[in-house]
Enzyme design. Structure first.
Site, PDB file in Angstrom:
ATOM      1  N   ASP A 197      -1.159 -62.039 -26.603  1.00  0.00           N
ATOM      2  CA  ASP A 197      -2.581 -61.296 -26.517  1.00  0.00           C
ATOM      3  C   ASP A 197      -2.293 -60.022 -27.021  1.00  0.00           C
ATOM      4  O   ASP A 197      -1.442 -59.439 -27.428  1.00  0.00           O
ATOM      5  CB  ASP A 197      -2.883 -61.320 -25.067  1.00  0.00           C
ATOM      6  N   TYR A 198      -3.806 -59.229 -27.434  1.00  0.00           N
ATOM      7  CA  TYR A 198      -3.801 -58.174 -28.101  1.00  0.00           C
ATOM      8  C   TYR A 198      -4.147 -56.876 -26.850  1.00  0.00           C
ATOM      9  O   TYR A 198      -3.279 -56.149 -26.538  1.00  0.00           O
ATOM     10  CB  TYR A 198      -4.655 -58.106 -29.055  1.00  0.00           C
TER      11      TYR A 198
ATOM     12  N   VAL B 269      -5.828 -32.854  21.118  1.00  0.00           N
ATOM     13  CA  VAL B 269      -6.170 -32.152  22.211  1.00  0.00           C
ATOM     14  C   VAL B 269      -7.170 -32.993  22.890  1.00  0.00           C
ATOM     15  O   VAL B 269      -6.900 -33.188  24.242  1.00  0.00           O
ATOM     16  CB  VAL B 269      -6.917 -30.715  21.895  1.00  0.00           C
TER      17      VAL B 269
ATOM     18  N   LYS C  56     -11.861 -25.541  12.863  1.00  0.00           N
ATOM     19  CA  LYS C  56     -11.883 -25.711  14.258  1.00  0.00           C
ATOM     20  C   LYS C  56     -13.445 -25.496  14.810  1.00  0.00           C
ATOM     21  O   LYS C  56     -13.851 -25.845  15.721  1.00  0.00           O
ATOM     22  CB  LYS C  56     -10.980 -24.897  15.072  1.00  0.00           C
TER      23      LYS C  56
ATOM     24  N   GLY D 132       4.186 -28.249  17.107  1.00  0.00           N
ATOM     25  CA  GLY D 132       3.234 -28.889  16.229  1.00  0.00           C
ATOM     26  C   GLY D 132       3.042 -30.326  16.503  1.00  0.00           C
ATOM     27  O   GLY D 132       3.835 -31.072  17.221  1.00  0.00           O
ATOM     28  N   GLY D 133       1.805 -30.533  16.121  1.00  0.00           N
ATOM     29  CA  GLY D 133       1.264 -31.963  16.492  1.00  0.00           C
ATOM     30  C   GLY D 133       2.141 -33.217  15.997  1.00  0.00           C
ATOM     31  O   GLY D 133       2.560 -34.051  16.824  1.00  0.00           O
TER      32      GLY D 133
END
Length: 737
Positions: free
Chosen positions: A508-509, A387, A288, A29-30
């Site tokens: 802060d809220y 390829v 492909k 496989g690649g």
């Protein structure tokens, strides 16, 4: 010593059983081929499936499988046949693969496939955690393991995790159709660095994260509550020297060393010395464009009959996923097309297509690469296409022409090839004609440039670049000025809180005590939060002040039953406990009539936005707008407003998905500083989440404990990851009294 843990669906080796004995062969496989040298030369362990299901391995050989894997620094993940069916052939290849390649008509959404995918991803994650040691770097690969990064992150938050996607990532409009889109994105976002082959895929991923999960995206960085994730493109290379040397060895071999395939190729060349061979190599996959390629070749022969008997398409289709229905149908279609075209054009001594449906050993691939004058690679959608790079690397005399689909990732870095649209038969035909007629001088010029680039950016360079960027994320964690509140720091703050004689807390809220919501009016406090604030403020010598950008009416109504001091509209209004609202500054509102129509125009042009009108300020909210359009309009509106309000004593505040226009004389820093006048506070604490809180962090004394909510550039001394951590911190104040 730290190591690299590589994880992929398959190991870089194939384990099989022959006559009761285990046989180990390299995978073709690649990914396996590409990372083989990186794995071999580095201190790494590779985790993946060995190619045999649990049912196929006799009990007495199971330990031997692991032993064979360990000899190659690998760890085998054992999967049952049901898991392979649901996880691999099911969700990976019937859901993710077609969807990510834009074949939506082939995409199946099956709950059982999804459950299997989750279970197997967890199986891989568990195996990784068994071998993980602090300091290790984890590199997860490809679409079969999209959930693994976050599964590891949940167990080991400190881990350095990379993820690389080897197939395309689709546009938001396509990806959003996936029923489990949120889970998939969250799974990938467990990584510190996410890599793609091209910028297009990177851009699509960032768009999906922004629009679906609504995370803040700045260029190629995604801000999460606890960390920042970097996304980048790394075009994968090949082992250039391997292919180049194989080609050189090929030309030095004697006639006796030649393969049967090479002899057959040579026979054709001798019989028709002026003929051209066109090479086509792919896995048999609908992405492909093989059927399109054959039809385009037929179109070329119909249009250019002078090339009949002077050209041959050598087509190698490697079997793939033959148990998936679409692949079986594709195989039949290809067989029929090849048969029809050969029947249509063949002569006594010539057939237009040589068709091989099988995998070939490496030396036969070199035979094809070095012999064929033209490579025709026309995928409809392809993550990279190695390829194309392999073909160029083997052209040691620099001749040959590469015709490449613009839909392949490789097209972005191989501009010297003839780039075509695979759906345009006329364009493919013209490219073939150009290739036949291209002078050798031009071929050499194009290929030398391609080879120089491919030699420089090899697979080793690709892997090393990714790993370098991944390791840099560890350093980036420490690059923020503020420090994360760890248990030790929290304990130190609590000790100072307990020792203090007089304390004040500015809180802060929105975004701090409560998460942001699409509609601001839906962010009202829950009873648990009210009780927490009530308990804190009830402590002796402790003042709690909620300091918010909210309008006084909303803030006052939400907290009317809680004895707490309020500051609204960033400091315009103040309300003492059980008191009435009072103006803290002499501010004006006449300017609002001139500015309001400008903002209304942007509301009309930007769906999902609205104006919030306060007593002395105007706010434009764009949280519900399309994220990309919202940011564009926000930048545009900010520029327009700054020009409009110059010299009027007004300023534009850029908050979290909101722009607010208000008096320049009023901000949270000035309001909080006023509360300290004449008071001898020896413990000052302030916490907030956006830029409006920066005024407060900057104005308060340096000894104050200032805390930013979220990982952002800030003047605060510390940060916490999100609103749940804020509440946990405030609970600790309550418990330490």
């Amino acid at each position: 010593m730290s190591k690299t843990i590589i994880i992929s669906n398959r190991l870089p080796l194939q384990i099989s059983i022959e006559d009761g004995k285990l046989e180990v062969t390299p995978s073709v496989g690649g990914l396996a081929t590409g990372l083989k040298s990186f794995h071999k030369d580095g201190d790494s362990v590779w985790i993946g499936w060995p190619g045999l299901t649990e049912e196929e391995i006799p009990e007495n050989l199971k330990e031997d499988v692991q032993k064979k894997a360990r000899e190659e620094n690998c760890v085998a993940v054992h999967l049952t046949s049901d898991e392979i069916d649901g996880f691999y052939y099911g969700f990976s290849n019937r859901t993710i693969w077609p969807l990510f390649h834009y074949f939506m008509e082939y995409t199946e959404s099956d709950d059982e496939y999804w459950k299997s995918y989750q279970q197997v991803n967890q199986k891989y994650a568990d195996e990784i955690l068994k071998h993980y040691e602090e300091g290790d770097v984890i590199w997860v690969h490809d679409y079969q393991l999209l959930l693994v990064p976050n599964m590891i992150r949940e167990q080991r938050p400190e881990a350095v995790i990379g993820f690389f996607n080897h197939i395309p990532f689709p546009s938001y409009e396509v990806f959003r159709t996936l029923p489990w889109r949120d889970e998939v994105l969250k799974g990938v976002l467990g990584a510190d660095l996410i890599g793609f082959h091209t910028y297009d895929y990177e851009r699509h991923f960032l768009s999906s994260v922004s629009r679906i999960l609504r995370h803040q995206v700045d260029f190629n960085e995604i801000t999460l509550p606890d960390r920042i994730v970097k996304v980048d493109s790394f075009p994968m290379g090949i082992d250039y020297k391997k292919f180049e040397q194989a080609a050189l060895d090929h030309f030095e071999s004697t006639a006796a060393d030649q393969s049967e395939l090479q002899k057959r190729l040579d026979h054709h060349l001798e019989a028709t010395p002026d003929a051209k061979m066109i090479l086509s190599i792919d896995r048999l996959d609908y992405t492909k464009g093989i059927a399109h390629r054959i039809r385009a070749y037929e179109y070329f022969l119909d249009k250019n009959p002078q090339h009949i008997e002077k050209v041959r398409l050598v087509m190698l289709a490697v079997p793939s996923r033959s148990n998936v229905p679409q692949y079986r149908r594709l195989k039949r279609e290809i067989d029929e097309l090849v048969g029809r075209i050969n029947g249509k054009f063949s002569t006594v001594s010539w057939t237009p297509i040589w068709y091989f449906y099988r995998s070939m050993p490496f030396n036969n691939l070199i035979d094809l690469y070095t012999t064929c004058d033209i490579a025709l690679l026309t995928p409809i959608r392809d993550g990279m296409n190695l390829v194309a790079k392999e073909y160029i690397a083997t052209r040691t005399n620099h001749t040959g022409v590469l015709i490449l689909s613009e839909m392949a990732g490789a097209a972005h870095e191989m501009n010297e090839a003839l780039i075509i649209n695979p759906n345009n038969f006329e364009q493919v035909s013209e490219a073939l004609k150009t290739a036949f007629e291209m002078p050798k001088e031009e071929q050499i010029e194009r290929n030398k440039m391609l080879q120089k680039r491919l030699r420089r950016y090899s697979v080793d360079k690709w892997a090393n670049d990714f790993m370098k960027s991944l390791r840099a994320t560890r350093e980036n964690r420490d690059s923020f000025k503020s420090i994360r509140i760890t248990p030790d720091i929290s304990e130190e703050i609590m000790n100072q809180f307990k020792k203090a004689q007089r304390r004040i807390l500015f809180i802060d809220y929105d975004g701090t005590l409560v998460n942001f919501v699409d509609k601001p009016e839906n962010a009202r406090p829950d009873e648990e939060l009210k009780e927490l604030i009530r308990a804190l403020n009830a402590q002796e010598n402790t003042d709690v002040i909620l300091i918010s950008g909210r309008d006084k009416n909303t803030l006052g109504s939400w907290w009317k039953d809680v004895p707490v001091e309020l500051i609204s509209e960033h400091g315009v209004w103040m309300r003492q406990i059980d008191g009435e609202w009072e103006l803290s500054e002499n501010v004006k509102s006449e300017w609002m009539d001139a500015v309001r129509p400008v903002i209304e125009n942007f509301v009309d042009r930007t769906p999902g936005t609205f104006i919030e009108e306060k007593n002395y300020s105007l706010a434009w909210h764009y949280r519900k707008a399309d994220p990309e359009l919202g940011e564009i309009r926000a930048n545009e509106l900010s520029t327009v407003l700054k020009e409009l309000i110059s010299n009027r004593g007004l300023s534009v505040l850029e908050g979290n998905k909101v722009l607010e226009i208000k008096s320049s004389d009023v901000n949270k820093g000035k309001a909080s500083s006023k509360k300290l006048i004449g008071k001898n506070y020896d413990f000052i604490f302030a916490i907030g989440d956006d830029w409006t809180d920066e005024y407060m962090f900057q104005e308060l004394p340096e000894t104050s404990y200032t805390v930013k909510v979220g990982i952002k550039k800030t003047s605060a001394r510390y940060y916490v990851e999100g609103t749940p951590k804020v509440r946990k911190l405030l609970e600790a104040f309550k418990e330490n009294l």
